[in-house]
Design a protein around this motif. Structure first.
Motif, PDB file in Angstrom:
ATOM      1  N   ALA A   1       0.855  -1.204   0.000  1.00 27.01           N
ATOM      2  CA  ALA A   1       0.000   0.000   0.000  1.00 27.01           C
ATOM      3  C   ALA A   1       0.891   1.255   0.000  1.00 27.01           C
ATOM      4  O   ALA A   1       0.604   2.235  -0.700  1.00 27.01           O
TER       5      ALA A   1
ATOM      6  N   GLN B   1       3.971   0.113  14.184  1.00 29.73           N
ATOM      7  CA  GLN B   1       2.727   0.827  13.874  1.00 29.73           C
ATOM      8  C   GLN B   1       1.826   0.918  15.109  1.00 29.73           C
ATOM      9  O   GLN B   1       0.913   1.727  15.157  1.00 29.73           O
TER      10      GLN B   1
ATOM     11  N   ARG C   1      -1.714   1.950  10.470  1.00 26.63           N
ATOM     12  CA  ARG C   1      -1.233   1.286   9.255  1.00 26.63           C
ATOM     13  C   ARG C   1      -0.478   2.292   8.403  1.00 26.63           C
ATOM     14  O   ARG C   1      -0.683   3.501   8.535  1.00 26.63           O
ATOM     15  N   VAL C   2       0.358   1.760   7.502  1.00 28.43           N
ATOM     16  CA  VAL C   2       0.978   2.614   6.501  1.00 28.43           C
ATOM     17  C   VAL C   2       0.325   2.312   5.161  1.00 28.43           C
ATOM     18  O   VAL C   2      -0.158   1.192   4.954  1.00 28.43           O
TER      19      VAL C   2
ATOM     20  N   THR D   1      -0.920  -8.262   6.813  1.00 24.42           N
ATOM     21  CA  THR D   1      -0.260  -8.722   8.045  1.00 24.42           C
ATOM     22  C   THR D   1      -1.263  -9.270   9.075  1.00 24.42           C
ATOM     23  O   THR D   1      -1.016 -10.332   9.672  1.00 24.42           O
TER      24      THR D   1
END
Ligand code: GSH
Length: 211
Positions: A11, A40, A53-54, A112
């Motif tokens: 992402a 995170q 989240r990234v 994840t």
């Protein structure tokens, strides 16, 4: 701008490609998704992105944008050249459909969190996790293979958000050794896009936090 990123995050990879295509400078803030139980989850990052989240993109104004597709469309609206969506509404819908097959239908199942749940709660072994991963990529790629036609990019001579999403998803497929021989259109589009410097610069191994 600051991009909260992780070199392996697909992402974040999508967002890096869009920033590069637009020629925008940014600082990378690496959020290691596995070290220390996943950075995170640190409260400092939760203050930036409550979803933990990234990617997250902090604008110079201090505003923080979340979700790769929302960030990419913001960038496309504020920096319209080169456009990442076709002008024609029907073509836009086709491009967004491919982007969403990846971002909404494939990636969330192979992220994840679900993989950790399979391993730790369902007690699935690595072979089962690998089969799950490959299954959701193959299911989504079957649809995308039928929807795109290398020209050389997914929807013709111009790069769109479809290519921006396809390249990181192909990288994930290759990292997990998912066979791609049934998807010649996808492989061709990936190869064409990866020849562009903007795609090259966004590659995981080119990032400051690459391992
Ligand atoms: N739909 C989101 C997905 C963001 C996302 O799930 N990022 C992953 C890395 S690819 C993440 O930060 N995972 C951390 C976690 O689930 O704890 C987007 O497109 O930005």
């Amino acid at each position: 701008m600051k991009l909260y990123s992780y070199f392996r995050s697909s992402a974040a990879y999508r967002t890096r490609i869009a920033l590069s295509l637009k020629g925008l400078a940014y600082e990378t803030v690496s959020i290691h998704l596995t070290r220390d139980g996943g950075r995170q989850h640190a409260p400092e990052f939760g203050a930036v992105n409550p979803q933990k989240r990234v990617p997250a993109l902090a604008l110079d104004s201090g505003e923080v944008l979340l979700q790769s597709l929302a960030i990419i469309e913001y960038l496309d609206e504020v920096h319209p050249e080169p456009p990442l969506l076709p002008k024609d509404p029907v073509e836009r819908a086709h491009v967004r459909a491919v982007a969403q097959i990846i971002a909404c239908d494939i990636h969330p199942l192979n992220n994840t969190g679900p993989l950790g749940y399979l391993r730790n709660t369902v007690k699935a072994d690595e072979a089962a996790v690998q089969a799950w991963y490959a299954h959701w990529i193959a299911t989504g790629f079957e649809a995308i293979e039928a929807l795109i036609k290398p020209g050389p990019y997914a929807f013709g001579a111009n790069v769109t958000v479809a290519d921006v999403c396809i390249v990181p998803q192909v990288a994930n497929a290759r990292r997990f050794k998912v066979p791609l021989d049934r998807f010649p259109n996808i492989v061709a589009v990936d190869a064409a896009a990866n020849k562009l410097p903007a795609f090259e610069a966004a590659r995981p191994e080119r990032q400051p936090d690459a391992e």
